[in-house]
Motif scaffolding. Structure first.
Motif, short mmCIF file in Angstrom:
data_model
loop_
_atom_site.label_atom_id
_atom_site.label_comp_id
_atom_site.label_asym_id
_atom_site.label_seq_id
_atom_site.Cartn_x
_atom_site.Cartn_y
_atom_site.Cartn_z
N PHE A 17 2.00 -3.98 1.21
CA PHE A 17 2.40 -4.64 -0.03
C PHE A 17 3.59 -3.92 -0.66
CE2 PHE A 17 -2.00 -6.44 -0.17
CZ PHE A 17 -1.61 -7.75 -0.07
N ALA A 18 3.56 -2.58 -0.65
CA ALA A 18 4.68 -1.84 -1.23
C ALA A 18 5.96 -2.13 -0.44
CB ALA A 18 4.39 -0.35 -1.24
N ALA A 19 5.85 -2.20 0.89
CA ALA A 19 7.05 -2.48 1.70
C ALA A 19 7.54 -3.90 1.45
CB ALA A 19 6.73 -2.28 3.17
N ALA A 20 6.61 -4.84 1.22
CA ALA A 20 7.03 -6.22 0.95
C ALA A 20 7.80 -6.29 -0.36
CB ALA A 20 5.80 -7.13 0.91
N GLY A 21 7.28 -5.63 -1.40
CA GLY A 21 7.99 -5.62 -2.67
C GLY A 21 9.34 -4.95 -2.55
N SER A 22 9.36 -3.83 -1.83
CA SER A 22 10.62 -3.10 -1.64
C SER A 22 11.62 -3.95 -0.87
CB SER A 22 10.32 -1.81 -0.90
OG SER A 22 11.51 -1.14 -0.61
N ALA A 54 14.38 0.41 -5.20
CA ALA A 54 13.44 -0.37 -4.39
C ALA A 54 12.93 0.48 -3.22
CB ALA A 54 14.12 -1.63 -3.87
N GLY A 55 13.81 1.35 -2.68
CA GLY A 55 13.37 2.24 -1.61
C GLY A 55 12.34 3.24 -2.09
N ILE A 56 12.47 3.69 -3.34
CA ILE A 56 11.51 4.65 -3.87
C ILE A 56 10.13 4.00 -4.02
CG2 ILE A 56 10.97 6.02 -5.91
CD1 ILE A 56 13.88 6.65 -6.16
N VAL A 57 10.11 2.71 -4.35
CA VAL A 57 8.82 2.00 -4.42
C VAL A 57 8.12 2.03 -3.07
CG1 VAL A 57 7.77 -0.24 -4.75
CG2 VAL A 57 9.46 0.56 -6.36
N ALA A 58 8.90 1.88 -1.99
CA ALA A 58 8.30 1.95 -0.65
C ALA A 58 7.80 3.36 -0.36
CB ALA A 58 9.31 1.52 0.40
N ILE A 59 8.48 4.38 -0.92
CA ILE A 59 8.01 5.76 -0.72
C ILE A 59 6.66 5.97 -1.38
CG2 ILE A 59 8.50 8.16 -1.29
CD1 ILE A 59 11.38 7.63 -0.71
N TYR A 60 6.45 5.35 -2.57
CA TYR A 60 5.13 5.42 -3.20
C TYR A 60 4.05 4.91 -2.24
CZ TYR A 60 7.55 5.85 -7.71
OH TYR A 60 8.34 6.24 -8.74
N GLY A 61 4.33 3.74 -1.65
CA GLY A 61 3.36 3.16 -0.72
C GLY A 61 3.12 4.07 0.47
N LEU A 102 4.42 -4.08 -5.15
CA LEU A 102 4.95 -5.44 -4.94
C LEU A 102 5.59 -5.96 -6.22
CD1 LEU A 102 5.03 -7.83 -2.90
CD2 LEU A 102 2.89 -8.58 -3.88
N GLY A 103 4.86 -5.79 -7.34
CA GLY A 103 5.40 -6.26 -8.61
C GLY A 103 6.65 -5.51 -9.02
N ALA A 104 6.63 -4.17 -8.83
CA ALA A 104 7.78 -3.36 -9.23
C ALA A 104 9.01 -3.73 -8.38
CB ALA A 104 7.45 -1.88 -9.07
N GLY A 105 8.80 -3.92 -7.08
CA GLY A 105 9.92 -4.29 -6.21
C GLY A 105 10.51 -5.63 -6.59
N TYR A 106 9.63 -6.58 -6.92
CA TYR A 106 10.06 -7.92 -7.33
C TYR A 106 10.93 -7.82 -8.60
CZ TYR A 106 9.20 -12.95 -7.05
OH TYR A 106 9.35 -14.28 -6.88
N ALA A 107 10.44 -7.03 -9.58
CA ALA A 107 11.17 -6.88 -10.84
C ALA A 107 12.51 -6.20 -10.61
CB ALA A 107 10.33 -6.08 -11.84
N ILE A 108 12.52 -5.15 -9.75
CA ILE A 108 13.77 -4.43 -9.48
C ILE A 108 14.78 -5.37 -8.83
CG2 ILE A 108 14.76 -2.65 -8.01
CD1 ILE A 108 12.28 -1.00 -8.57
N GLY A 109 14.30 -6.21 -7.92
CA GLY A 109 15.21 -7.13 -7.25
C GLY A 109 15.89 -8.08 -8.22
#
Lengths: 104, 168
Positions: free
Chosen positions: B34-39, B71-78, B117-124
């Motif tokens: 999910f984190a990678a999808a948002g990212s 967005a890459g940092i969000v994937a690092i969280y995941g 997922l939500g954070a990546g969506y918002a960042i995009g």
């Protein structure tokens, strides 16, 4: 360099796609970008696994799970430090450009 | 009235179910996927904005690429949560790993993944609009960074809760 100096040679594909790619400013921006991208990709992963193996487990003698958790937290903090440095560099670049424009 | 020994054994057996690690592994998968999808969504959405603004202002690329980095940092969280949780998944059917651990890890993975997922969506979305505005008005930079930080902190909250859940 040779292609840009002689006017008879038609511009390369690169030059038609990015007319100001040879610009000093653009080149320094791209170089900066590459360097910072590599750093922000490598720093969190390297710090997480190296800290776990060589600092928390070898030096401090933590259990494997605890060491992983602490090194992960440090890795996330380090990512934000690198991001902060990136932001500083980006704003500084803009300031320097403004000063140069004023002097001209 | 004493509890029959058979009932106690039944409860203990049920707690040490063999399928416990299934939920732990699902937690690992959920955190990373999910984190990678948002990212990925954030990178793609901000990337289209960067591509269209960088045609006119390629010197701003260092500033404009920041939504992609966030967005890459969000994937690092995941990734961090997935690695930590996967280190704690053990074979089921023992007293070390009850289904409680599996459910807790599943919840941790889900909370980190869906927050990411939500954070990546918002960042995009915010990054796309932000970099387009940046090419017109460079003073927009500080505003864009603040919006992006507030979007990214949502993913950080998810990671903190996931670490608390996974640590128990």
């Amino acid at each position: 360099m040779a292609t840009t100096s002689s006017s008879s040679v038609p511009p390369s594909t690169m030059a038609t796609l990015f007319p100001n790619f040879r610009d000093q400013e653009v080149q320094s921006a791209v170089k900066n970008l590459l360097a910072y991208s590599l750093v922000i990709l490598i720093v969190p992963l390297a710090s997480m696994f190296l800290l776990k193996q060589y600092f928390f487990e070898a030096l401090l003698g933590f259990a494997s799970n605890d060491a992983l958790t602490y090194s992960a937290i440090i890795a996330v903090i380090l990512v934000h430090v690198v991001l902060g440095i990136w932001l500083l560099a980006a704003t500084k670049q803009e300031d320097r450009k403004k000063r140069e424009n004023k002097q001209d | 009235m004493p509890v029959p020994q058979a009932a106690v054994d039944g409860i203990i057996n049920a707690e040490q179910a063999l399928y416990g690690p299934f939920f732990g592994s699902l937690g690992v998968t959920a955190a990373m996927a999910f984190a990678a999808a948002g990212s990925a969504y954030g990178t793609a959405k901000a990337g289209t904005g960067i591509a269209s603004m960088a045609v006119a202002r390629p010197d701003l690329v260092m500033k404009a690429i920041i939504p992609v980095v966030m967005a890459g940092i969000v994937a690092i969280y995941g990734l961090v949560v997935a690695v930590i949780v996967s280190g704690k998944v053990e074979p089921g059917g023992t007293a070390n790993y009850t289904i409680n651990s599996g459910f807790s890890q599943f919840a941790g993975g889900l909370v980190c993944g869906i927050c990411g997922l939500g954070a990546g969506y918002a960042i995009g979305i915010a990054g796309d609009a932000g970099v387009r505005a940046l090419s017109q008005q460079p003073r927009m930079f500080v505003g864009m960074i603040l919006i992006l930080i507030f979007a990214e902190v949502l993913g950080l909250y998810g990671m903190i809760v996931a670490l608390i859940l996974g640590a128990t």
